[in-house]
Design a protein around this motif. Structure first.
Motif, mmCIF file in Angstrom:
data_model
loop_
_atom_site.group_PDB
_atom_site.id
_atom_site.type_symbol
_atom_site.label_atom_id
_atom_site.label_comp_id
_atom_site.label_asym_id
_atom_site.label_seq_id
_atom_site.Cartn_x
_atom_site.Cartn_y
_atom_site.Cartn_z
ATOM 1 N N SER A 42 0.830 -1.207 0.000
ATOM 2 C CA SER A 42 0.000 0.000 0.000
ATOM 3 C C SER A 42 0.864 1.257 0.000
ATOM 4 C CB SER A 42 -0.942 -0.003 1.206
ATOM 5 O OG SER A 42 -1.880 -1.051 1.089
ATOM 6 N N ASP A 55 -5.891 -1.346 -4.948
ATOM 7 C CA ASP A 55 -5.316 -1.955 -3.742
ATOM 8 C C ASP A 55 -6.281 -2.985 -3.171
ATOM 9 O OD1 ASP A 55 -3.525 -2.473 -1.745
ATOM 10 O OD2 ASP A 55 -3.669 -0.502 -0.787
ATOM 11 N N GLU A 56 -5.981 -4.275 -3.334
ATOM 12 C CA GLU A 56 -6.784 -5.365 -2.781
ATOM 13 C C GLU A 56 -8.276 -5.185 -3.092
ATOM 14 O OE1 GLU A 56 -5.370 -7.658 -0.384
ATOM 15 O OE2 GLU A 56 -3.482 -6.690 0.147
HETATM 16 MG MG LIG Z 1 -1.999 -2.913 2.061
#
Ligand SMILES: [Mg+2]
Ligand SMILES: Nc1ncnc2c1ncn2[C@@H]1O[C@H](COP(=O)(O)OP(=O)(O)O)[C@@H](O)[C@H]1O
Length: 232
Positions: free
Chosen positions: A47, A168-169
């Motif tokens: 991240s 992100d994810e």
């Molecule tokens: Mg992360």
């Protein structure tokens, strides 16, 4: 030209016991039409990497270039122009609670100077159709499931036709069907509009969308473990 070029990026955070180094001389380039998936253990800095690539943190001068512009030294006007060319999808959808689904998606177009306001509505509706939410345009975020909210977040990002998408994810909290819709729409954007994508995920259900995979460990990127490449 690469949409994103990172070279020799080192970054750390100041903690109670002094500076904690997270990225160590990391290199990465993302070209148009590429979907680069970065895997890596929790806390490895995925991240942090996306935040530096995505103008959420200021990287050191000379280490991160977006569309050829050095992010570390760019002024506010240049950064604003770069922001218009990229979009994000996070694990959480971050929809605006007081706006309808349709208004949330249209909001992504409002800051773009080149869009024609008359077409914003139809573009947003078409994008919501693409993610299977045509019947939810008038709903408010709290009336949707988590998977539906995330599909709105994807529609909001893609409707702007970004040249770089940072993800992100995105599917961690989604069921299989919603996860598939999300990555299929992302793939469509890369194939039709030449968008480059930088995405982190742990989700084995969506790894196949990658055109390239990298693994983040010890502050650097390398081939993912288990994918052995014969030395030339
Ligand atoms: Mg992360
Ligand atoms: N704002 C912050 N302040 C201090 N440390 C941070 C901050 N953000 C992240 N970290 C630390 O940096 C490391 C990498 O975090 P992160 O980039 O979130 O990893 P990942 O996304 O791979 O799980 C972790 O050790 C985390 O605790």
């Amino acid at each position: 030209m690469n949409v994103l070029a990172i070279s020799g990026l080192s970054y750390g955070f100041r903690g109670p016991q002094g500076e904690v180094s997270v990225l160590h001389g990391l290199d990465l380039a993302v070209a148009p039409e590429e979907i680069v998936i970065v895997t890596g253990p929790s806390g490895s800095g995925k991240s942090t990497l996306l935040s530096l690539a995505g103008l959420l943190r200021r990287p050191p001068p000379g280490t991160v270039h977006l569309f050829g512009v050095d992010v570390g030294t760019a002024g506010e006007a240049a950064l604003g122009a770069l922001r218009g060319r990229m979009r994000f999808v996070f694990q959480k959808s971050y929809l605006v609670a007081g706006l309808t689904v349709l208004e949330n998606v249209i909001a992504s177009l409002v800051a773009l100077p080149e869009t024609n306001r008359r077409f914003d509505d139809i573009r947003a509706r078409r994008m919501l159709e693409n993610v299977g939410l045509a019947d939810k345009v008038g709903a408010y975020p709290h009336q949707l499931s988590g998977g539906q909210q995330q599909r709105v977040a994807v529609a909001r990002a893609l409707v702007a036709l970004p040249e770089l998408l940072i993800v992100d994810e995105p599917t961690a909290a989604l069921d299989r069907e919603a996860a598939r819709i999300v990555v299929d729409q992302i793939r469509l954007l890369t194939q039709t509009m030449g968008c480059g994508v930088l995405m982190t995920t742990h989700d084995d259900r969506i790894m196949d969308v990658a055109t390239r995979r990298l693994h983040l460990a010890d502050g650097r990127l390398s081939q993912p473990p288990g994918e052995w490449h014969a030395p030339c």
